[in-house]
Design an enzyme around this catalytic site. Structure first.
Site, PDB file in Angstrom:
ATOM      1  N   TYR A  94      28.436  47.275 -27.048  1.00  0.00           N
ATOM      2  CA  TYR A  94      27.411  47.867 -26.183  1.00  0.00           C
ATOM      3  C   TYR A  94      27.974  48.518 -24.925  1.00  0.00           C
ATOM      4  O   TYR A  94      27.426  48.324 -23.833  1.00  0.00           O
ATOM      5  CB  TYR A  94      26.372  46.802 -25.823  1.00  0.00           C
ATOM      6  CG  TYR A  94      25.433  46.526 -26.986  1.00  0.00           C
ATOM      7  CD1 TYR A  94      24.298  47.315 -27.178  1.00  0.00           C
ATOM      8  CD2 TYR A  94      25.703  45.517 -27.900  1.00  0.00           C
ATOM      9  CE1 TYR A  94      23.450  47.094 -28.251  1.00  0.00           C
ATOM     10  CE2 TYR A  94      24.859  45.294 -28.982  1.00  0.00           C
ATOM     11  CZ  TYR A  94      23.729  46.086 -29.140  1.00  0.00           C
ATOM     12  OH  TYR A  94      22.887  45.873 -30.202  1.00  0.00           O
ATOM     13  N   ASP A 136      17.765  37.163 -30.171  1.00  0.00           N
ATOM     14  CA  ASP A 136      16.973  38.177 -29.477  1.00  0.00           C
ATOM     15  C   ASP A 136      15.856  38.747 -30.349  1.00  0.00           C
ATOM     16  O   ASP A 136      15.710  39.953 -30.451  1.00  0.00           O
ATOM     17  CB  ASP A 136      17.950  39.286 -29.032  1.00  0.00           C
ATOM     18  CG  ASP A 136      17.315  40.309 -28.118  1.00  0.00           C
ATOM     19  OD1 ASP A 136      16.445  39.918 -27.316  1.00  0.00           O
ATOM     20  OD2 ASP A 136      17.687  41.486 -28.205  1.00  0.00           O
ATOM     21  N   GLU A 189      26.340  47.521 -34.604  1.00  0.00           N
ATOM     22  CA  GLU A 189      25.320  47.702 -33.564  1.00  0.00           C
ATOM     23  C   GLU A 189      25.925  48.436 -32.379  1.00  0.00           C
ATOM     24  O   GLU A 189      27.043  48.136 -31.958  1.00  0.00           O
ATOM     25  CB  GLU A 189      24.814  46.344 -33.029  1.00  0.00           C
ATOM     26  CG  GLU A 189      23.917  45.577 -33.962  1.00  0.00           C
ATOM     27  CD  GLU A 189      23.441  44.253 -33.358  1.00  0.00           C
ATOM     28  OE1 GLU A 189      23.341  44.152 -32.117  1.00  0.00           O
ATOM     29  OE2 GLU A 189      23.184  43.319 -34.131  1.00  0.00           O
ATOM     30  N   GLU A 248      27.130  37.592 -34.847  1.00  0.00           N
ATOM     31  CA  GLU A 248      27.430  37.150 -33.487  1.00  0.00           C
ATOM     32  C   GLU A 248      27.499  35.639 -33.319  1.00  0.00           C
ATOM     33  O   GLU A 248      26.671  35.037 -32.615  1.00  0.00           O
ATOM     34  CB  GLU A 248      26.424  37.741 -32.494  1.00  0.00           C
ATOM     35  CG  GLU A 248      26.517  39.245 -32.409  1.00  0.00           C
ATOM     36  CD  GLU A 248      25.921  39.829 -31.141  1.00  0.00           C
ATOM     37  OE1 GLU A 248      25.203  39.114 -30.436  1.00  0.00           O
ATOM     38  OE2 GLU A 248      26.198  41.003 -30.858  1.00  0.00           O
TER      39      GLU A 248
HETATM   40  C1  BDP Z   1      23.180  42.005 -30.208  1.00  0.00           C
HETATM   41  C2  BDP Z   1      22.410  41.161 -31.193  1.00  0.00           C
HETATM   42  C3  BDP Z   1      20.980  41.660 -31.388  1.00  0.00           C
HETATM   43  C4  BDP Z   1      20.344  41.972 -30.049  1.00  0.00           C
HETATM   44  C5  BDP Z   1      21.171  43.051 -29.369  1.00  0.00           C
HETATM   45  C6  BDP Z   1      20.621  43.462 -28.002  1.00  0.00           C
HETATM   46  O1  BDP Z   1      23.061  41.123 -32.433  1.00  0.00           O
HETATM   47  O2  BDP Z   1      20.243  40.689 -32.094  1.00  0.00           O
HETATM   48  O3  BDP Z   1      19.015  42.325 -30.152  1.00  0.00           O
HETATM   49  O4  BDP Z   1      22.455  42.544 -29.148  1.00  0.00           O
HETATM   50  O5  BDP Z   1      21.016  42.861 -27.020  1.00  0.00           O
HETATM   51  O6  BDP Z   1      24.049  41.246 -29.502  1.00  0.00           O
HETATM   52  O7  BDP Z   1      19.794  44.349 -27.949  1.00  0.00           O
END
Ligand code: BDP
Length: 578
Positions: A452, A162, A488, A400
């Site tokens: 997330y 991404d 993240e 990932e």
């Molecule tokens: C994570 C990835 C990252 C993406 C992020 C996203 O590690 O590179 O930019 O998600 O979806 O899975 O914003």
């Protein structure tokens, strides 16, 4: 590989500036010069400089060339041509002759050009840059846009990760001189602390013949001499009343290393900078200098309008100013090794780094033995480049992967073994997106995880996301029994988008969700850090779900704050263990 320096025996000058560029066409020989299509900036990415779409998404061979002269005082010197980083692959020709090539886009490489460089007249360097990704490159690319759940697919250009696959000569190119008959190749420094004394171990490797090595610690004035044998020397230095390197307390030391001949003449001189600090993982804590440290900061990118992934000192300084303003103590060099210049800045400002290999979205449907070889090589180059930096407190071997597969086990075991063999002084990790299904965490010291809730699942539901996070974090800790680092979490947010009640994409939602998730993390004693995705908005490949790139930044791509920034600043002003 050593960094370019000017000392008694070393010099360097940059070949930065305006180079020529041409896209590779079949049947044309570019190695000894070519008709340029465009001018291009070095350092910088080529993709966003022009108005034609074909350049922007060019993922094939592209040629760079530059003419330069060498002054007569280089006569008799050993000369090296060094590239800070070329993405993704480089083949370098000097005056029509192939010097060699390098694969993976984020670590330096150099060639001894003593015999091929010409004094006083024009030299021509031509570099074939190749941005072709495959199942055997790291990162992977061109996987027919297939992606499994949780991974990215359907993008243009075809990348399973991404961020935009920028290409070019991203970091400085320099012509360097070293000692002539003997020259240092590699220095590694390890540090520990005994009471108030810093204990420093130093190993140097060199080429050529030298009688002994002299080590002079600039800050204390202490000088010692050590024997050399077979191109190696080892030294132990101690520093009384040592000033430790710590967060926002960047105490640094410099050791001047000289290779001497039998009469005491200086054959080579190099100054190695280091900091004395310890880092370890004990129980549920990450300890820096024996005290628990909680990582608060970001995942980031080397990314800025027009220059793409090119080194830009102004952007780097602005970024570090913002990091300090907001109270971040750390970042992860997602998803590749950042420039040497940026690592040095972090070192000078007391910012902690998790250094990451350029392996994002490794997919075991496609992995071959060659993928692992490339990955091991990239990891080795990262550790060899940055192991003397006190700023780097942990290595991340990848981000990932499909690490819920059986094939992931031997693959990541090999990477963990390589990292530990090269550096036994730092904890290692791998950043998973597979939660409790991950099969490789046994090889690592810290469980790093990207989660997330509230964005990719439970959209718009802050309370639900909090509950979901609490459950998964506890489940992961129960299963892996290691400290957990949230590498993240985030929400795409369009600067200027507002809504009450808060909903996805608004500045209110990013604020509510992220601050709410942080509360949950801080309620879990085993969590050692919170890194928000992302420090700033950044360019991605094109697809139907990114609006002008990834908008999860706390700052815009132009480095201005979104609403959440001031809330974070307040939260981060007080450290978790303070
Ligand atoms: C994570 C990835 C990252 C993406 C992020 C996203 O590690 O590179 O930019 O998600 O979806 O899975 O914003």
């Amino acid at each position: 590989m050593l960094y370019p320096q000017r000392t008694l025996t070393r010099s360097h000058f940059d070949l930065t500036g305006i180079w020529d560029l041409a896209r590779e066409r079949e049947g044309v020989d570019y190695t000894a010069g070519f008709t340029p299509e465009k001018q291009v900036a070095v350092p910088g990415s080529f993709n966003d400089l022009y108005v034609e779409e074909e350049f922007r998404t060019w993922m094939k061979g592209i040629w760079y060339s530059y003419r330069f002269s060498i002054p007569a005082f280089f006569k008799g010197e050993r000369v090296v041509l060094r590239f800070g980083a070329v993405s993704y692959r480089a083949a370098v020709y000097l005056n029509g002759k192939l010097l060699g090539s390098h694969e993976t886009g984020y670590t330096p490489f150099e060639f001894d050009v003593t015999d091929s460089i010409q004094l006083g007249v024009d030299n021509l360097v031509c570099v074939r840059v190749d941005t072709i990704l495959s199942a055997e490159t790291v990162p992977m690319g061109n996987l027919s846009n297939k992606a499994e759940p949780g991974q990215i697919g359907g993008q243009y250009p075809d990348t399973p990760f991404d961020f935009f696959p920028y290409g070019g000569l991203h970091r400085p190119v320099s012509v360097c001189t070293t000692g002539r008959t003997a020259w240092l190749d590699n220095v590694s420094v390890t540090t520990t602390v005994d009471g108030t004394t810093g204990v420093v171990g130093l190993t140097g490797k060199f080429n050529g013949r030298a009688a002994q090595a002299e080590l002079h610690l600039i800050e204390t004035g202490a000088t010692s001499h050590v024997a050399v044998a077979d191109g190696v020397f080892n030294a132990a230095l101690s520093i009384a009343q040592v000033k430790l390197w710590d967060v926002y307390q960047p105490n640094l030391y410099n050791v001047r290393i000289r290779l001497l001949d039998a009469a005491g003449g200086v054959l080579d001189e190099y100054v190695q900078r280091f900091g004395v600090r310890t880092v370890e993982v004990t129980g549920n804590r990450l300890l820096l200098n024996g005290r628990p440290v909680y990582l608060q900061g970001f995942g980031r990118h080397e990314d800025f309008p027009i220059i793409g992934k090119g080194l830009n000192h102004s952007v780097n300084i602005r970024d570090h100013e913002l990091l300090k303003w907001i109270g971040a103590n750390s970042y992860r060099t997602t998803h590749y090794p950042y420039s040497e210049e940026l690592i040095r800045l972090a070192e000078e400002q007391g910012i902690l780094l998790v250094g990451e290999a350029p392996a994002v979205s490794i997919n075991f449907d496609y992995v071959t033995p060659r993928t692992l070889e490339t990955h091991l090589q990239a990891l080795t180059e990262l550790i060899e480049r940055d192991r003397n930096s006190p700023a780097v407190i942990m290595w991340s071997v990848a981000n990932e992967a499909t690490s819920d597969r059986e094939q992931a086990r031997p693959y990541f075991k090999a990477l963990a073994e390589r990292a530990r063999a090269l550096d036994s002084t730092r904890p290692i990790t791998m950043v998973t997106c597979k939660g409790t299904e991950d099969k490789v965490m046994e090889y690592f010291d810290v469980v790093s995880v990207n989660l997330y809730p509230g964005w990719y699942h439970l959209p718009g539901q802050v309370a639900g996301a909090q509950e979901d996070l609490r459950i998964i974090l506890n489940a992961m800790h129960d299963k892996f029994k290691k400290p957990v680092f949230i590498a993240e979490f985030g929400a795409d947010t369009i600067a200027g988008q507002h809504s009450l009640p808060a909903e996805q994409w608004s500045e209110e939602y990013q604020t509510d969700l992220l601050m709410g998730l942080i509360e949950v993390m801080r309620g879990c004693d085993f969590v050692i850090g919170e890194h928000i995705w992302n420090f700033a908005d950044f360019r991605t490949a094109q697809n139907f779900y990114r609006v002008g790139g990834n908008r999860k930044g706390v700052f815009t791509r132009e480095r201005q704050p979104k609403m959440i920034a001031r809330f974070l600043k307040q939260k981060w002003a007080v450290g978790r263990y303070a």
